[in-house]
Scaffold this active site. Structure first.
Site, short mmCIF file in Angstrom:
data_model
loop_
_atom_site.label_atom_id
_atom_site.label_comp_id
_atom_site.label_asym_id
_atom_site.label_seq_id
_atom_site.Cartn_x
_atom_site.Cartn_y
_atom_site.Cartn_z
CG ASP A 67 -0.27 -0.53 2.48
OD1 ASP A 67 0.97 -0.47 2.58
OD2 ASP A 67 -0.99 -1.01 3.37
CG ASN A 136 -8.34 -1.49 12.51
OD1 ASN A 136 -7.44 -2.13 11.98
ND2 ASN A 136 -8.87 -0.41 11.95
C1 F6R Z 1 1.74 -1.54 6.10
C2 F6R Z 1 0.37 -2.02 6.21
C3 F6R Z 1 -0.36 -2.04 7.50
C4 F6R Z 1 0.52 -2.33 8.74
C5 F6R Z 1 -0.31 -2.25 10.00
C6 F6R Z 1 0.51 -2.49 11.25
O1 F6R Z 1 2.20 -1.64 4.76
O2 F6R Z 1 -0.20 -2.39 5.23
O3 F6R Z 1 -1.39 -3.00 7.42
O4 F6R Z 1 1.08 -3.61 8.60
O5 F6R Z 1 -0.91 -0.99 10.08
O6 F6R Z 1 1.41 -1.44 11.41
P1 F6R Z 1 2.54 -1.47 12.53
O7 F6R Z 1 3.49 -2.54 12.13
O8 F6R Z 1 3.17 -0.11 12.47
O9 F6R Z 1 1.86 -1.78 13.81
#
Ligand code: F6R
Length: 240
Positions: A67, A136
């Site tokens: 993303d 979430n």
């Molecule tokens: C990142 C993505 C998100 C993260 C998620 C967790 O490319 O697609 O789904 O994996 O928001 O983020 P962190 O690792 O910062 O807790």
């Protein structure tokens, strides 16, 4: 779903890197699906070490990221393109021309989505998809919703994701409210998936991933429908 419970973040990062390193040895021209966020940073550090030690090479690897914020320039220091360069690509022997992140400045996000999906298909599909998971339950930016989108698409981030990601920006109002994300289908088409989860604040979603239900209100639960998923988490995420 196979589960590997690690003592801590460092061990989780090493486990993830080990699985990627094995794939690189087996299939040097593999297609990796990559994630950003704080969770995979340690794993990327491990991969950089292995690459510098000459144990693995990324010379023939291609990659697709999950993303990108929208609208955000790839040069912006909070863009996911910038993140990938800084945390991985700048330090390994990968050909950057073979790394793709959705274009956060695409004039036509729908066309960008179509071209992204086509490029993944033409490359032969993702061999190994790396995922982090939102508190979430989002994966990529497929946020909890009654209906999920099909195909790479522009999406609105939920208030809780904006809040969670505000730690990387000067203020909450600087966090982009939209992103281009690949869809659940593209994630599910990956031949193998590894999900990394660390810390107490991921316990809720880890417990939902390990019960016997699936729901679009916790998109990560849909991974139960995939035949080759490895959840690598630390004790804090597993035990709460
Ligand atoms: C990142 C993505 C998100 C993260 C998620 C967790 O490319 O697609 O789904 O994996 O928001 O983020 P962190 O690792 O910062 O807790």
């Amino acid at each position: 779903m196979k589960v590997i419970v690690c003592e801590n973040y460092g061990e989780m990062s090493k486990e993830g890197a080990k699985i990627i390193a094995e794939l690189l040895k087996e299939k040097p021209d593999c297609i990796l699906g990559l994630a950003t966020g704080s969770t995979p940073v340690g794993m990327y550090e491990e991969l950089v070490k292995l690459n510098k030690a000459g144990e693995i090479t990324f010379k023939n690897v291609s990659s697709f990221n999950l993303d990108e914020y929208y609208p955000l320039s790839p040069e912006h220091d909070q863009s996911y393109r910038y993140f990938m360069n800084k945390n991985l690509f700048d330090h390994i022997d990968i050909d950057k021309a073979k790394t793709r992140v959705p274009n956060g400045l695409a004039k036509d996000p729908a066309a960008e989505g179509e071209s992204y999906d086509k490029a993944i298909d033409e490359a032969g599909g993702i061999d190994l998809q790396v995922l982090g998971v939102g508190q979430n339950g989002h994966i990529g930016f497929n946020e909890p919703e009654e209906e999920l989108y099909v195909g790479t698409h522009l999406t609105s981030l939920t208030e809780s994701t904006i809040e969670a990601n505000s730690r990387f920006f000067a203020s909450k109002s600087d966090v982009p409210t939209k992103a281009i994300t690949i869809d659940m289908g593209s994630i599910m088409k990956a031949k193998r998936i590894i999900v990394l989860a660390s810390g107490k604040n991921k316990h809720y979603v880890v417990s939902k991933m390990l019960d016997d239900r699936i729901t679009t209100s916790v998109p990560a639960t849909l991974l139960k429908l995939h035949g080759d998923v490895i959840l690598i988490c630390d004790k804090a995420a597993y035990e709460g």
